[in-house]
Design an enzyme around this catalytic site. Sequence first.
Site, PDB file in Angstrom:
ATOM      1  CE  LYS A 134      22.348 -13.115  45.240  1.00 23.38           C
ATOM      2  NZ  LYS A 134      23.278 -14.231  45.208  1.00 23.38           N
ATOM      3  CE  LYS A 217      28.010  -5.818  43.679  1.00 19.15           C
ATOM      4  NZ  LYS A 217      28.554  -6.902  44.394  1.00 19.15           N
ATOM      5  CE  LYS A 220      28.173 -13.098  40.091  1.00 23.85           C
ATOM      6  NZ  LYS A 220      29.399 -13.464  40.717  1.00 23.85           N
TER       7      LYS A 220
HETATM    8  P1  TYM Z   1      31.065 -12.775  44.407  1.00 21.94           P
HETATM    9  O1  TYM Z   1      31.281 -13.930  43.494  1.00 21.94           O
HETATM   10  O2  TYM Z   1      29.787 -12.019  44.284  1.00 21.94           O
HETATM   11  O3  TYM Z   1      32.208 -11.722  44.289  1.00 21.94           O
HETATM   12  C1  TYM Z   1      33.595 -12.064  44.354  1.00 21.94           C
HETATM   13  C2  TYM Z   1      34.420 -10.893  44.866  1.00 21.94           C
HETATM   14  O4  TYM Z   1      34.392  -9.806  43.942  1.00 21.94           O
HETATM   15  C3  TYM Z   1      34.051  -8.598  44.634  1.00 21.94           C
HETATM   16  N1  TYM Z   1      33.303  -7.729  43.687  1.00 21.94           N
HETATM   17  C4  TYM Z   1      33.656  -6.456  43.361  1.00 21.94           C
HETATM   18  N2  TYM Z   1      34.683  -5.677  43.745  1.00 21.94           N
HETATM   19  C5  TYM Z   1      34.774  -4.437  43.211  1.00 21.94           C
HETATM   20  N3  TYM Z   1      33.887  -3.904  42.328  1.00 21.94           N
HETATM   21  C6  TYM Z   1      32.835  -4.652  41.918  1.00 21.94           C
HETATM   22  N4  TYM Z   1      31.981  -4.139  41.039  1.00 21.94           N
HETATM   23  C7  TYM Z   1      32.686  -5.999  42.439  1.00 21.94           C
HETATM   24  N5  TYM Z   1      31.790  -6.994  42.233  1.00 21.94           N
HETATM   25  C8  TYM Z   1      32.182  -8.056  43.002  1.00 21.94           C
HETATM   26  C9  TYM Z   1      33.202  -9.082  45.821  1.00 21.94           C
HETATM   27  O5  TYM Z   1      33.194  -8.156  46.880  1.00 21.94           O
HETATM   28  C10 TYM Z   1      33.899 -10.362  46.230  1.00 21.94           C
HETATM   29  O6  TYM Z   1      35.006 -10.114  47.095  1.00 21.94           O
HETATM   30  N6  TYM Z   1      29.548 -14.951  48.669  1.00 21.94           N
HETATM   31  C11 TYM Z   1      30.734 -14.675  47.854  1.00 21.94           C
HETATM   32  C12 TYM Z   1      31.499 -15.930  47.480  1.00 21.94           C
HETATM   33  C13 TYM Z   1      31.971 -16.738  48.644  1.00 21.94           C
HETATM   34  C14 TYM Z   1      33.018 -16.390  49.531  1.00 21.94           C
HETATM   35  C15 TYM Z   1      33.098 -17.473  50.469  1.00 21.94           C
HETATM   36  C16 TYM Z   1      33.870 -15.294  49.643  1.00 21.94           C
HETATM   37  C17 TYM Z   1      31.474 -17.951  49.022  1.00 21.94           C
HETATM   38  N7  TYM Z   1      32.154 -18.378  50.117  1.00 21.94           N
HETATM   39  C18 TYM Z   1      34.032 -17.466  51.504  1.00 21.94           C
HETATM   40  C19 TYM Z   1      34.803 -15.304  50.701  1.00 21.94           C
HETATM   41  C20 TYM Z   1      34.874 -16.361  51.611  1.00 21.94           C
HETATM   42  C21 TYM Z   1      30.291 -14.005  46.559  1.00 21.94           C
HETATM   43  O7  TYM Z   1      29.198 -14.206  46.115  1.00 21.94           O
HETATM   44  O8  TYM Z   1      31.243 -13.262  45.924  1.00 21.94           O
END
Ligand code: TYM
Length: 357
Positions: A134, A217, A220
């Site tokens: 990022k 993948k 957003k």
């Molecule tokens: P985030 O918001 O990027 O993604 C949320 C979840 O969605 C999954 N994901 C996908 N799975 C399959 N195919 C895709 N194209 C795809 N895009 C996203 C991600 O693997 C994730 O499981 N840092 C984290 C948020 C967070 C968090 C936490 C998660 C903050 N604190 C504590 C777990 C525990 C995040 O940005 O996820």
Amino acid sequence: MTSSTTETVAVPATSTKLAAGQKHRVLSGMQPSADSLHLGNYIGALVNWVRMQDEYDAIFFIPDLHAITVPQDPAELAHRTRVTAAQYIAGGVDVDKCTLFVQSQVPEHAQLAWVLNCITGFGEASRMTQFKDKAQKQGTDQASVGLFTYPILQAADILLYQPHGVPVGEDQRQHVELSRDLANRFNSRFGETFQVPEAFIQKESAKIYDLQNPTAKMSKSAESPAGLINLLDDPKTTAKRIKSAVTDTETEIRFDREAKPGISNLLTIYSTISGQPVEKIVADYQGKMYGHLKVDLAELVTNHLTPIRERAQELLADPAELDRLLAHGADKAREIASATLADVYAKVGFLPYGGAR
Ligand code: TYM
């Protein structure tokens, strides 16, 4: 969605023994950084969460503190936080079975993050690949210190609740690893305090790719929205995007992630939404054209998402009730979080408020 081919997360092999009647705890969250969750979030995360809430003591939250590590419009952030909560519930998260809350309503997250910041090495934080990616995109001067310490806040999110498992996609593995390292470090320095969590990584079959760029993948932050299927889009847009999905120049419908990433992605989506194994779908479409598969898939996906979209809209029409549900979740979460934080503060050597007890 019950067939074994659609099971998207391995049953955790956690070694933790439980007291009678106690369940293993899981915790996860998705950032409120878009006007809608996309199909990757839904298939890769939400579907698993819903399945897990029966078997586990499940905690799901909306990491809005993480969202502000990049600039956010305040009104938009508030809206997106509610929209994300509404989609969790509309997608099947049941507030009577699990704990659902907004991160900023539980101040212990930021408080524990500070303590964890102070036991994390600068070099260790610098090695986090998501920050590097990022920061490279934005330029290091534009990147905030919040973005740099993002994984440490994530470790606080996790460790506060003593979960056994953290169900996430492969992209989050390094962050869960850091939380394990910090838990072990704190425990060995100050005495047994944190459960060391395991990453429950979703199977490859839960990974959904961009419809226009099927080797990346679905995300957003994609360059163009044409490759995204959003839960809250109107059915016409969704159908159009599926029908315009990039495929290859052959005609044969078969699963081959390397040679045919576009068709393979459509087959994964078809399989996870319909609950049918990929092999059966491939057999059913023998001799048919890509267009047939796309038309049927568009109908399958829009039929599946319509009740979710409608339920989310209903929930959003009554923001006061949604806020009440979230406040109730935050109260439940704080009971656990405050106990962990009090233990941490005492171990670190902070004076107890109001004197010794
Ligand atoms: P985030 O918001 O990027 O993604 C949320 C979840 O969605 C999954 N994901 C996908 N799975 C399959 N195919 C895709 N194209 C795809 N895009 C996203 C991600 O693997 C994730 O499981 N840092 C984290 C948020 C967070 C968090 C936490 C998660 C903050 N604190 C504590 C777990 C525990 C995040 O940005 O996820």
